[in-house]
Design a protein around this motif. Structure first.
Motif, PDB file in Angstrom:
ATOM      1  N   ILE A   1       0.839  -1.203   0.000  1.00  0.00           N
ATOM      2  CA  ILE A   1       0.000   0.000   0.000  1.00  0.00           C
ATOM      3  C   ILE A   1       0.872   1.250   0.000  1.00  0.00           C
ATOM      4  O   ILE A   1       0.584   2.215  -0.723  1.00  0.00           O
ATOM      5  N   GLU A   2       1.936   1.253   0.760  1.00  0.00           N
ATOM      6  CA  GLU A   2       2.834   2.413   0.788  1.00  0.00           C
ATOM      7  C   GLU A   2       3.493   2.612  -0.581  1.00  0.00           C
ATOM      8  O   GLU A   2       3.583   3.736  -1.082  1.00  0.00           O
ATOM      9  N   GLU A   3       3.952   1.533  -1.186  1.00  0.00           N
ATOM     10  CA  GLU A   3       4.552   1.628  -2.523  1.00  0.00           C
ATOM     11  C   GLU A   3       3.511   2.098  -3.538  1.00  0.00           C
ATOM     12  O   GLU A   3       3.833   2.849  -4.461  1.00  0.00           O
ATOM     13  N   THR A   4       2.268   1.697  -3.347  1.00  0.00           N
ATOM     14  CA  THR A   4       1.190   2.137  -4.214  1.00  0.00           C
ATOM     15  C   THR A   4       1.011   3.647  -4.112  1.00  0.00           C
ATOM     16  O   THR A   4       0.888   4.341  -5.117  1.00  0.00           O
ATOM     17  N   ARG A   5       1.010   4.158  -2.895  1.00  0.00           N
ATOM     18  CA  ARG A   5       0.864   5.606  -2.695  1.00  0.00           C
ATOM     19  C   ARG A   5       1.992   6.365  -3.381  1.00  0.00           C
ATOM     20  O   ARG A   5       1.766   7.374  -4.048  1.00  0.00           O
ATOM     21  N   VAL A   6       3.215   5.884  -3.216  1.00  0.00           N
ATOM     22  CA  VAL A   6       4.378   6.534  -3.840  1.00  0.00           C
ATOM     23  C   VAL A   6       4.232   6.507  -5.362  1.00  0.00           C
ATOM     24  O   VAL A   6       4.446   7.521  -6.042  1.00  0.00           O
ATOM     25  N   THR A   7       3.864   5.354  -5.891  1.00  0.00           N
ATOM     26  CA  THR A   7       3.727   5.212  -7.349  1.00  0.00           C
ATOM     27  C   THR A   7       2.625   6.085  -7.896  1.00  0.00           C
ATOM     28  O   THR A   7       2.808   6.756  -8.926  1.00  0.00           O
ATOM     29  N   LEU A   8       1.485   6.124  -7.229  1.00  0.00           N
ATOM     30  CA  LEU A   8       0.371   6.933  -7.718  1.00  0.00           C
ATOM     31  C   LEU A   8       0.681   8.428  -7.652  1.00  0.00           C
ATOM     32  O   LEU A   8       0.193   9.195  -8.472  1.00  0.00           O
ATOM     33  N   ARG A   9       1.505   8.848  -6.713  1.00  0.00           N
ATOM     34  CA  ARG A   9       1.912  10.258  -6.661  1.00  0.00           C
ATOM     35  C   ARG A   9       2.813  10.620  -7.835  1.00  0.00           C
ATOM     36  O   ARG A   9       2.817  11.747  -8.293  1.00  0.00           O
ATOM     37  N   ARG A  10       3.603   9.642  -8.303  1.00  0.00           N
ATOM     38  CA  ARG A  10       4.533   9.890  -9.409  1.00  0.00           C
ATOM     39  C   ARG A  10       3.836   9.961 -10.754  1.00  0.00           C
ATOM     40  O   ARG A  10       4.338  10.574 -11.670  1.00  0.00           O
ATOM     41  N   ILE A  11       2.713   9.275 -10.858  1.00  0.00           N
ATOM     42  CA  ILE A  11       2.026   9.232 -12.167  1.00  0.00           C
ATOM     43  C   ILE A  11       1.311  10.535 -12.426  1.00  0.00           C
ATOM     44  O   ILE A  11       0.727  11.124 -11.607  1.00  0.00           O
TER      45      ILE A  11
END
Length: 149
Positions: A139-149
């Motif tokens: 979930i944390e990696e998801t948050r980081v990834t979605l912020r980058r997109i």
């Protein structure tokens, strides 16, 4: 007609066309980014839902030592592999790594439960926590990834 008027008109026309093309390009890029964001978020939601369903079902599994190591069959029945394959099409490698770890942790939890460990045993508690930590990391990696997109 004067050449300066004609040249100024031509330059103005070219600049106007270029500005329109640039604006269209930026708009298409923004739209594509939003679609990519939504697609990834949807795939992750489906994966996390399937993984949670499997983990919850496994927590209610009964003792069945012959099923130790057969969690991959049980987890596929909950759609985890299908959701993970869908995720592989849209997610970056760092996110896929976390998803695979989460899947493996739930498989390990399955083996602990069907081997007969009770919810108050150290092995059960450890496997439950590891699965939860793997999910939290995803979930944390998801948050980081979605912020980058």
């Amino acid at each position: 007609m004067q050449w300066t008027t004609l040249t100024a008109t031509a330059v103005g026309t070219v600049l106007g066309v270029m500005a329109t093309l640039a604006a269209d390009h930026v708009r298409r890029r923004h739209d594509r980014s939003e679609r990519d964001h939504d697609t990834l978020r949807t795939a992750l939601l489906e994966y996390l839902t399937a993984l949670s369903r499997a983990k919850d079902a496994f927590s209610r599994s009964e003792l069945a030592p012959e099923r130790v190591g057969a969690g991959h069959i049980a987890i596929s029945e909950h759609g985890v592999y299908a959701a993970q394959h869908q995720l592989e099409l849209v997610a970056p490698p760092s996110l896929l790594d976390k998803a695979r770890r989460a899947t493996l942790s739930v498989l390990d939890f399955h083996d602990v439960v069907v081997s007969g460990r009770t919810p108050d045993s150290g092995e059960y508690i450890h496997a439950w926590r590891v699965a939860g930590q793997a999910r939290a990391a995803l979930i944390e990696e998801t948050r980081v990834t979605l912020r980058r997109i």
